[in-house]
Scaffold this motif. Structure first.
Motif, mmCIF file in Angstrom:
data_model
loop_
_atom_site.group_PDB
_atom_site.id
_atom_site.type_symbol
_atom_site.label_atom_id
_atom_site.label_comp_id
_atom_site.label_asym_id
_atom_site.label_seq_id
_atom_site.Cartn_x
_atom_site.Cartn_y
_atom_site.Cartn_z
ATOM 1 N N MET A 283 11.338 17.109 7.508
ATOM 2 C CA MET A 283 12.767 16.795 7.479
ATOM 3 C C MET A 283 13.040 15.495 6.758
ATOM 4 N N SER A 284 12.096 14.542 6.856
ATOM 5 C CA SER A 284 12.317 13.276 6.169
ATOM 6 C C SER A 284 11.939 13.372 4.688
ATOM 7 N N ASN A 285 11.064 14.321 4.346
ATOM 8 C CA ASN A 285 10.706 14.523 2.943
ATOM 9 C C ASN A 285 10.289 15.977 2.708
ATOM 10 N N PRO A 286 11.252 16.822 2.298
ATOM 11 C CA PRO A 286 10.971 18.254 2.154
ATOM 12 C C PRO A 286 9.900 18.571 1.114
ATOM 13 N N ASP A 287 9.529 17.608 0.255
ATOM 14 C CA ASP A 287 8.466 17.879 -0.709
ATOM 15 C C ASP A 287 7.083 17.866 -0.063
ATOM 16 N N MET A 288 7.022 17.242 1.102
ATOM 17 C CA MET A 288 5.740 17.188 1.807
ATOM 18 C C MET A 288 5.434 18.555 2.381
ATOM 19 N N GLN A 289 4.261 19.076 2.089
ATOM 20 C CA GLN A 289 3.868 20.354 2.677
ATOM 21 C C GLN A 289 3.078 20.080 3.956
ATOM 22 N N GLU B 70 5.721 19.770 15.894
ATOM 23 C CA GLU B 70 6.884 18.879 15.956
ATOM 24 C C GLU B 70 6.730 17.727 14.963
ATOM 25 N N ARG B 71 5.517 17.193 14.897
ATOM 26 C CA ARG B 71 5.264 16.083 13.985
ATOM 27 C C ARG B 71 5.446 16.533 12.536
ATOM 28 N N GLU B 72 4.895 17.695 12.190
ATOM 29 C CA GLU B 72 5.026 18.186 10.816
ATOM 30 C C GLU B 72 6.485 18.472 10.484
ATOM 31 N N LYS B 73 7.233 18.920 11.490
ATOM 32 C CA LYS B 73 8.652 19.191 11.258
ATOM 33 C C LYS B 73 9.402 17.900 10.927
#
Ligand code: ADP
Ligand code: MG
Length: 342
Positions: A190-196, A183-186
């Motif tokens: 969502m706030s920064n799609p560049d973050m893997q 959930e946290r990674e999601k």
């Protein structure tokens, strides 16, 4: 129109099931146990057939933004097989019904069924039927599992006796903590799609959430150890909540010890990192699908050194309550939060 309207939330899931089942009376002599245990028990010749069904709904039970379809297929079978195992039975067949919106392609269905096929192989069950329909939105997957057990080995939620020892397989809390990580990674994504997503450190808990295993191996193990559990349930809603089902149906109380509760190092460390109390995760986190069972005191030596079965406490008289002895030696009342779907 003055018809009374009751919100489902007022009854809750278990209250609703009680209300549904109340007017039904079993008339078949072969119906040994109907609604109320992990699976229904049907007499067939010299053995019992056990049947269980569970439905998973997108947005309620899973989120496809982090649940790969193949894992979902595997999990849908595993959670049903787990209910069969909780009767001390061996699973043999499943049926799988799906509702699909037009968001899903043929290739997506292929992936779902790849996971279902893996689960069928892992748990030794045949896919023998199902139903396919369209759904106005999202994915619905409903599985029914069938298994068999000899009449002397069947294990219900009732049957736990004063002085019995409470045991649990594997470790607990991991699936819940894994869900929190996902959930946290999601949210980050969502706030920064560049973050893997950085999930390497969380392999174990993420696997506990995404790759649900049913403990059919424990059923074989108990047989090999010549242990007939006195009561058993699978831990789907959380240790406390599922232990309460045994208490209620066996009309007993329990005393469990915080320092005995099995938790993996990764689960513990990740819970702390996420600001969750690890013990709350163990007691009230759901979806571990371990087996929780009670055994006679005389069988204690057989599990004492078992690497995958932990003795966590004792059964006591109902009037003595449902208690947790904390690490500091304080006695507190166990609380069951469980999963709330409504
Ligand atoms: P589990 O968590 O082990 O899957 P549930 O809590 O879902 O079990 O269900 C408890 C019992 O109620 C089971 O015996 C189940 O078959 C029965 N049950 C649940 N929903 C319904 C329903 N809508 N109609 C009839 N029986 C139901
Ligand atoms: Mg169950």
């Amino acid at each position: 129109m003055s018809e009374k309207r009751t919100e489902i939330g007022e009854l809750g899931e278990f209250g609703l099931i009680d209300r549904i089942s109340e007017p039904f009376v079993n008339k078949q002599s072969s119906t040994k146990v109907g609604i109320g245990d992990d699976a229904a028990v049907i007499s067939s010749g010299d053995h019992f057939t056990v049947v269980s069904t569970d439905m998973l709904i997108e947005g309620v039970h899973f989120d496809l933004s982090y649940m790969p379809l193949a894992h979902l297929g595997y999990k849908a079978v595993a959670v049903n097989v787990s209910d069969i195992a909780a009767m001390n039975a061996i699973p043999s067949q499943v049926t799988v019904s799906i509702g699909l919106s037009n968001r899903f392609s043929v290739e997506a269905v292929d992936m779902l069924y790849e996971g279902i096929r893996h689960a069928c192989e892992a748990f030794g069950v045949d896919l023998v039927g199902g139903d396919t329909t369209s759904s106005p939105s999202g994915l619905i997957i409903s599985v029914t599992a069938v298994g068999t057990v000899t009449k002397d080995a069947v294990t219900y939620r009732y049957g736990a006796q004063h002085h019995d020892i409470i045991c649990v397989s594997g470790d607990l809390g991991g699936a819940y903590v894994g869900l929190q990580v996902l959930e946290r990674e999601k949210q980050v994504f969502m706030s920064n799609p560049d973050m893997q997503p950085k999930l390497e450190d969380y392999d174990y808990v993420v696997k506990r959430q995404l790759k649900t295993e049913a403990r059919t191996d424990i059923v074989h193990e108990l047989k090999a150890l010549d242990i007939q559990p006195t009561a058993m349930i699978d831990v789907s809603d959380g240790l406390a909540s599922d232990l309460f089902h045994i208490c209620k149906q066996s009309k007993v109380g329990v005393r469990i010890y915080e320092d005995k509760l099995p938790i993996s190092t990764t689960t513990y460390d990740t819970a702390v990192e996420l600001n969750f109390d690890p013990i709350t995760c163990v007691l009230n986190g759901g979806e571990d699908y371990e087996l929780l069972f009670t055994i006679s005191e005389s069988d204690a030596d057989k599990v004492k050194n078992h690497h995958d079965i932990t003795m966590i406490g004792f059964v006591q008289n109902e009037e003595d309550g449902r208690l947790l002895i904390t690490k500091s030696g304080t006695t507190v009342n166990l609380k069951a939060q469980g999963w709330v779907h409504f």
